[in-house]
Structure formats: structure tokens, C-alpha cells
Design an enzyme around this catalytic site. Structure first.
Site, mmCIF file in Angstrom:
data_model
loop_
_atom_site.group_PDB
_atom_site.id
_atom_site.type_symbol
_atom_site.label_atom_id
_atom_site.label_comp_id
_atom_site.label_asym_id
_atom_site.label_seq_id
_atom_site.Cartn_x
_atom_site.Cartn_y
_atom_site.Cartn_z
ATOM 1 N N LYS A 1 13.831 -7.352 7.640
ATOM 2 C CA LYS A 1 13.290 -7.902 6.182
ATOM 3 C C LYS A 1 14.077 -7.192 5.089
ATOM 4 O O LYS A 1 14.267 -7.971 3.840
ATOM 5 C CB LYS A 1 11.648 -7.965 6.026
ATOM 6 C CG LYS A 1 11.084 -8.752 6.745
ATOM 7 C CD LYS A 1 9.602 -8.706 6.297
ATOM 8 C CE LYS A 1 8.913 -9.945 6.912
ATOM 9 N NZ LYS A 1 7.350 -9.762 6.488
ATOM 10 N N ASP B 1 5.636 -14.126 1.291
ATOM 11 C CA ASP B 1 4.673 -13.261 1.932
ATOM 12 C C ASP B 1 3.548 -13.016 0.489
ATOM 13 O O ASP B 1 2.451 -13.012 0.564
ATOM 14 C CB ASP B 1 4.955 -11.881 2.311
ATOM 15 C CG ASP B 1 5.410 -11.804 3.838
ATOM 16 O OD1 ASP B 1 5.160 -12.787 4.349
ATOM 17 O OD2 ASP B 1 6.073 -10.786 4.228
ATOM 18 N N ASN C 1 -2.099 5.779 3.161
ATOM 19 C CA ASN C 1 -1.211 5.673 4.244
ATOM 20 C C ASN C 1 -0.934 6.748 5.141
ATOM 21 O O ASN C 1 -1.309 8.063 4.769
ATOM 22 C CB ASN C 1 0.254 5.479 3.562
ATOM 23 C CG ASN C 1 1.434 4.741 4.680
ATOM 24 O OD1 ASN C 1 0.877 3.738 5.195
ATOM 25 N ND2 ASN C 1 2.515 5.377 4.745
#
Ligand code: NDP
Length: 282
Positions: A65, A101, A150
Site C-alpha cells: 500500500k 479506505d 499501539n
């Protein structure tokens, strides 16, 4: 006849061929869509071949991507902000990259948009899809704050630093997913969005928020769509929270690519049925 494909590695699990082939067939379009497994070192050569063979459009998935951007003739604004491409339109050999997206996420969120106004959002993950979600939240919604949690704190910090100027009135912060205070972050959030791959098949018995309690006023969104109901979604639903599976985002991002390639609307109900049947049969 027009040809389309998704490039990824691995890619055999992708439901995009099923989604687009179902739609092409339903609309009587003589188009094909295939999955092509491309190793990172073969991306450039493969793109050259597909261009020569006259392919009309591509989807791009992990791990290409971001790398894809280097091979394009033109990059649209959303993809530039996000720093990743998931869709390519090829016209007269010219490759234009975009990212659906962000559109897919926004359309999924549409019926629940009011819950984002002034909300405290907890975003789990700092990868490619987190970038699309954060861009959508900051440009199209008005949350008061977004906390990015994260596994690798540094990645969350980089994400927050690169998006901060996009909308300075929205408070952004980065924290570790393994912090002892995760329950506190969850408790303070009204919207929780998982963009990590934790809970995706074949690790469907895992959740990015183990042993965390949810509240019925909260909304929990999981981008994962394989399985359609993750452990996170199941736990949140049991607590009475609004729990949303990533299947709708998957369908909406595909429908946005389809629109760009064909100029037509994807027959979403029919495609949803085919995708859910496949997911439930797996
Ligand atoms: P990336 O590889 O870019 O990012 C993965 C993220 O997951 C990173 O934040 C990574 O953290 C985290 N992560 C990975 N493994 C673990 C672990 N064991 N424990 C904790 N955190 C972990 O992937 P994407 O962002 O592209 O995709 C993420 C998920 O979203 C996938 O499941 C994908 O299928 C889904 N997705 C769904 C879409 C839809 O349309 N519904 C669209 C796009 C993606 P770290 O930084 O520490 O590595």
C-alpha cells in the site's frame, strides 16, 4: 472486456475477487477480477506487465500500500494525506492512485456520525488502516480528542506527529497498548476503534483489549472482517455497547473503488449477501 486485479502477498484469502466479480456479473459487465500474489521485489515488474496488458484498475493490499506510491503517475489528495494507496485507476497507460479506505470508513460511520461530535475516541493501532481512519476522523468528523494506543509506542507517536497539523483543535496523544492504564483509557472513551490485526483469523480467539470492561453507552468498531464477529465485538456487544464489525467498511471501500472504475453503483445488498455467505461458511 476490462481486467481488474488485487495485488498483495499473501492474497489468496482476499474477498475482493468475490465482491467485484459478483457486482460485474449482476450488472452484466464483461469484466474480470483476479487476485495476483506479488512479492515486494516483483512489484515494479508486475505493474509494468499489467500496464502493457491493458488492465483498467487495481486494488493494492499488504504489503504494497505504501510502496505503490513510488510507481504512480498521479496521486490523489486523500491518498497523499494518508500516505498509502489501495486503489489504482489505469487510463491510457497512466496510473492514478487513490485511497478508498477513508471513504469506506466514513460511509460505515455515517449512521452513527453524531456519536463522534465532541467525542473522546480511542484508536487502537498505528498502521496503514489507522492512518486512513485518523484522516477520516480529523477531516470529516469533529471528535474532541483521539488517543492512539499501539504495541510499538514509537509508531503511535509518529502517527500523531504527522497528523497533528491536519486539525489543530482536535487533541491527539499517543500511548502504549500495554500500559497498565489501558482500562482507564477505555473507560474515558465513548468511541473505540480497533485497527490492529489482533483478533483476525487464524488468531480469532485474541482481542487487542483482553480483560477490559465496556459500557453500554460506548460504541466499539473493529476493522477486522475475518471473522465477521471478533472477540472484541462479541465482548462489547455482551456489555450492551454498540458493536460494529468491519464487514461494512470492507464493502464500502470496495464500492468506492467500483464507482471509480465503472462509473456505476455497486449492488451492495447482493454483494453483502455473497460476502457474508462466504465468511460464515469459512
Ligand atoms: P498494518 O500491518 O499496517 O498495521 C497493523 C497494526 O496492528 C499495527 O498498529 C501493529 O502494531 C498492530 N499489531 C500487529 N500485531 C499485533 C500484536 N500481536 N499485538 C498488538 N498489536 C499488533 O495493517 P493494516 O492497518 O493495513 O490492517 C490492520 C487490520 O485492519 C487488518 O486486520 C486488516 O484486515 C484490517 N483492515 C480492514 C479494512 C476494512 O475494509 N474493513 C481495511 C483495511 C484494513 P505495531 O506498530 O506495534 O507493529
Amino acid at each position: 472486456m476490462k481486467r481488474f486485479a488485487i495485488l498483495g502477498h499473501p492474497v489468496s484469502h482476499s474477498l475482493s475477487p468475490l465482491m467485484h466479480s459478483t457486482a460485474f456479473q449482476a450488472l452484466g459487465l464483461d469484466y474480470t477480477y483476479e487476485a495476483i500474489d506479488v512479492e515486494p521485489e516483483d512489484l515494479k515488474e508486475t505493474l509494468g506487465r499489467l500496464r502493457e496488458e491493458g488492465y483498467a484498475g487495481l486494488n493494492v493490499t499488504l504489503p504494497h500500500k505504501q510502496e505503490m506510491i513510488k510507481h504512480l503517475d498521479e496521486l490523489e489528495k486523500d491518498a497523499e494525506i494518508i500516505g498509502a494507496v489501495n486503489t489504482v485507476v489505469i487510463e491510457q497507460g497512466k496510473m492514478v492512485g487513490l485511497n478508498t479506505d477513508m471513504t469506506g470508513f466514513s460511509e460505515w460511520l455515517l449512521p452513527h456520525q453524531s456519536r463522534l461530535e465532541g467525542a473522546a475516541v480511542l484508536l487502537l493501532g498505528a498502521g496503514g488502516s489507522a492512518r486512513a481512519v485518523l484522516a477520516a476522523l480529523m477531516l470529516r468528523n469533529k471528535p474532541a480528542q483521539v488517543t492512539v494506543l499501539n504495541r510499538t509506542l514509537e509508531n503511535a507517536e509518529q502517527l500523531v506527529a504527522s497528523f497533528r497539523d491536519l486539525q489543530p483543535s482536535i487533541r491527539l496523544s499517543a500511548e502504549s497498548l500495554f500500559d497498565d492504564t489501558v482500562q482507564q483509557f477505555v473507560g474515558e472513551a465513548s468511541v473505540i476503534i480497533n485497527t490492529t490485526s489482533v483478533g483476525m483469523k487464524p488468531y480469532a480467539d485474541a482481542s487487542p483489549l483482553e480483560e477490559v470492561a465496556f459500557d453500554k453507552k460506548q460504541m466499539v468498531m473493529d476493522l477486522i472482517y475475518v471473522p465477521p464477529e471478533t472477540k472484541l465485538i462479541e465482548t462489547a456487544a455482551k456489555a450492551g455497547a454498540t458493536a460494529l464489525s468491519g464487514v461494512e467498511m470492507f464493502l464500502n471501500q470496495g464500492a468506492a473503488s467500483f464507482r471509480r472504475w465503472t462509473g456505476k453503483t455497486m449492488p451492495l445488498d447482493l454483494v453483502r449477501k455473497a460476502v457474508l455467505e462466504k465468511l460464515q461458511g469459512d
